[in-house]
Design a protein around this motif. Structure first.
Motif, PDB file in Angstrom:
ATOM      1  N   UNK A 111       8.938  10.971   1.845  1.00 16.73           N
ATOM      2  CA  UNK A 111       9.409   9.781   1.128  1.00 16.73           C
ATOM      3  C   UNK A 111       8.897   9.780  -0.300  1.00 16.73           C
ATOM      4  N   UNK A 112       9.709   9.184  -1.171  1.00 16.53           N
ATOM      5  CA  UNK A 112       9.325   8.987  -2.569  1.00 16.53           C
ATOM      6  C   UNK A 112       9.933   7.673  -3.037  1.00 16.53           C
ATOM      7  N   UNK A 113       9.438   7.200  -4.178  1.00 13.98           N
ATOM      8  CA  UNK A 113      10.024   6.004  -4.773  1.00 13.98           C
ATOM      9  C   UNK A 113      11.465   6.309  -5.147  1.00 13.98           C
ATOM     10  N   UNK A 141       1.240  11.339   7.098  1.00 13.93           N
ATOM     11  CA  UNK A 141       0.133  11.347   6.142  1.00 13.93           C
ATOM     12  C   UNK A 141      -0.134   9.945   5.600  1.00 13.93           C
ATOM     13  N   UNK A 142       0.937   9.206   5.334  1.00 14.73           N
ATOM     14  CA  UNK A 142       0.774   7.825   4.872  1.00 14.73           C
ATOM     15  C   UNK A 142       0.111   6.976   5.951  1.00 14.73           C
ATOM     16  N   UNK A 143       0.552   7.139   7.198  1.00 11.05           N
ATOM     17  CA  UNK A 143      -0.021   6.363   8.306  1.00 11.05           C
ATOM     18  C   UNK A 143      -1.514   6.638   8.432  1.00 11.05           C
ATOM     19  N   UNK A 182      -3.568   7.829   6.092  1.00 16.28           N
ATOM     20  CA  UNK A 182      -4.265   7.362   4.897  1.00 16.28           C
ATOM     21  C   UNK A 182      -4.439   5.844   4.896  1.00 16.28           C
ATOM     22  N   UNK A 183      -3.450   5.119   5.436  1.00 16.48           N
ATOM     23  CA  UNK A 183      -3.498   3.655   5.414  1.00 16.48           C
ATOM     24  C   UNK A 183      -4.070   3.054   6.691  1.00 16.48           C
ATOM     25  N   UNK A 184      -4.340   3.916   7.683  1.00 12.03           N
ATOM     26  CA  UNK A 184      -4.937   3.430   8.921  1.00 12.03           C
ATOM     27  C   UNK A 184      -4.014   2.583   9.773  1.00 12.03           C
ATOM     28  N   UNK A 185      -2.724   2.943   9.797  1.00 12.27           N
ATOM     29  CA  UNK A 185      -1.760   2.232  10.639  1.00 12.27           C
ATOM     30  C   UNK A 185      -1.124   3.238  11.593  1.00 12.27           C
ATOM     31  N   UNK A 186      -0.491   2.718  12.644  1.00 16.89           N
ATOM     32  CA  UNK A 186       0.174   3.600  13.595  1.00 16.89           C
ATOM     33  C   UNK A 186       1.430   4.194  12.962  1.00 16.89           C
ATOM     34  N   UNK A 187       1.906   5.249  13.548  1.00 13.24           N
ATOM     35  CA  UNK A 187       3.132   5.879  13.041  1.00 13.24           C
ATOM     36  C   UNK A 187       4.333   4.970  13.261  1.00 13.24           C
ATOM     37  N   UNK A 188       4.299   4.162  14.319  1.00 11.62           N
ATOM     38  CA  UNK A 188       5.396   3.220  14.558  1.00 11.62           C
ATOM     39  C   UNK A 188       5.423   2.148  13.467  1.00 11.62           C
ATOM     40  N   UNK A 189       4.259   1.622  13.116  1.00 12.76           N
ATOM     41  CA  UNK A 189       4.187   0.632  12.034  1.00 12.76           C
ATOM     42  C   UNK A 189       4.690   1.263  10.735  1.00 12.76           C
ATOM     43  N   UNK A 190       4.255   2.498  10.460  1.00 10.76           N
ATOM     44  CA  UNK A 190       4.695   3.176   9.239  1.00 10.76           C
ATOM     45  C   UNK A 190       6.201   3.349   9.232  1.00 10.76           C
ATOM     46  N   UNK A 191       6.764   3.760  10.357  1.00  8.70           N
ATOM     47  CA  UNK A 191       8.206   3.944  10.454  1.00  8.70           C
ATOM     48  C   UNK A 191       8.948   2.641  10.160  1.00  8.70           C
ATOM     49  N   UNK A 209       0.828  -1.215   0.000  1.00  9.81           N
ATOM     50  CA  UNK A 209       0.000   0.000   0.000  1.00  9.81           C
ATOM     51  C   UNK A 209       0.857   1.259   0.000  1.00  9.81           C
ATOM     52  N   UNK A 210       1.966   1.226   0.720  1.00 11.88           N
ATOM     53  CA  UNK A 210       2.873   2.381   0.742  1.00 11.88           C
ATOM     54  C   UNK A 210       3.443   2.617  -0.651  1.00 11.88           C
ATOM     55  N   UNK A 211       3.926   1.563  -1.286  1.00  4.69           N
ATOM     56  CA  UNK A 211       4.490   1.709  -2.628  1.00  4.69           C
ATOM     57  C   UNK A 211       3.451   2.234  -3.610  1.00  4.69           C
ATOM     58  N   UNK A 212       2.232   1.714  -3.515  1.00  2.73           N
ATOM     59  CA  UNK A 212       1.182   2.176  -4.419  1.00  2.73           C
ATOM     60  C   UNK A 212       0.843   3.646  -4.156  1.00  2.73           C
ATOM     61  N   UNK A 213       0.840   4.047  -2.905  1.00  3.34           N
ATOM     62  CA  UNK A 213       0.576   5.457  -2.582  1.00  3.34           C
ATOM     63  C   UNK A 213       1.703   6.347  -3.094  1.00  3.34           C
ATOM     64  N   UNK A 214       2.939   5.915  -2.916  1.00  2.86           N
ATOM     65  CA  UNK A 214       4.080   6.732  -3.340  1.00  2.86           C
ATOM     66  C   UNK A 214       4.229   6.781  -4.858  1.00  2.86           C
ATOM     67  N   UNK A 215       3.616   5.851  -5.566  1.00  2.00           N
ATOM     68  CA  UNK A 215       3.676   5.934  -7.030  1.00  2.00           C
ATOM     69  C   UNK A 215       2.844   7.107  -7.517  1.00  2.00           C
ATOM     70  N   UNK A 216       1.898   7.546  -6.709  1.00  4.49           N
ATOM     71  CA  UNK A 216       1.067   8.702  -7.042  1.00  4.49           C
ATOM     72  C   UNK A 216       1.788  10.015  -6.740  1.00  4.49           C
ATOM     73  N   UNK A 217       2.451  10.084  -5.567  1.00  2.00           N
ATOM     74  CA  UNK A 217       3.127  11.315  -5.156  1.00  2.00           C
ATOM     75  C   UNK A 217       3.950  11.047  -3.902  1.00  2.00           C
ATOM     76  N   UNK A 218       5.023  11.806  -3.685  1.00  2.00           N
ATOM     77  CA  UNK A 218       5.775  11.703  -2.432  1.00  2.00           C
ATOM     78  C   UNK A 218       4.858  12.045  -1.251  1.00  2.00           C
TER      79      UNK A 218
END
Length: 114
Positions: free
Chosen positions: A81-83, A45-47, A49-58, A31-40
């Motif tokens: 972050x970006x691809x 913001x990713x956490x 949007x994806x409904x995860x904790x900031x620790x999981x995102x990190x 999901x992170x890769x798919x989101x970053x393919x759209x924009x950095x």
């Protein structure tokens, strides 16, 4: 018999594809890769949007960075972050266009057992 092509795979190619496969094996990383393919994006913001904790995102971003798939860009006190390679966006688009036949006895909404 192994069929050789003009673009013979090397150990480096094999390792790169294995890293991509590892990254895509986790739904959050995918999901992170798919989101970053759209924009950095910023991790917070990713956490959200994806409904995860900031620790999981990190943790997931650290894994993707380690695989060489994303890069972090300092922006004052924050980091976005970006691809790591723009070709990855089109490769992900190509993968999304693949049509896969799924055996319902093997794979369901809960996951695959094969």
């Amino acid at each position: 018999m192994l069929l050789m092509t003009t673009a013979t795979a090397t150990i480096t190619h094999t390792a790169a594809l294995a890293r991509l496969g590892h990254a895509l094996s986790d739904p959050t990383r995918t999901s992170i890769l798919l989101a970053l393919r759209e924009a950095p994006a910023y991790p917070s913001d990713l956490a959200d949007a994806l409904g995860v904790s900031r620790q999981v995102m990190s943790n997931q971003l650290a894994c993707l960075r380690g695989c060489g798939l994303v890069e972090s860009i300092p922006d004052g006190r924050r980091t976005w972050y970006r691809l790591a390679d723009p070709h990855l966006a089109s490769a992900l688009d190509d993968l999304l266009r693949l049509v896969l036949v799924v055996d319902p006895d093997c794979c369901s909404a809960e996951g695959c057992t094969c």
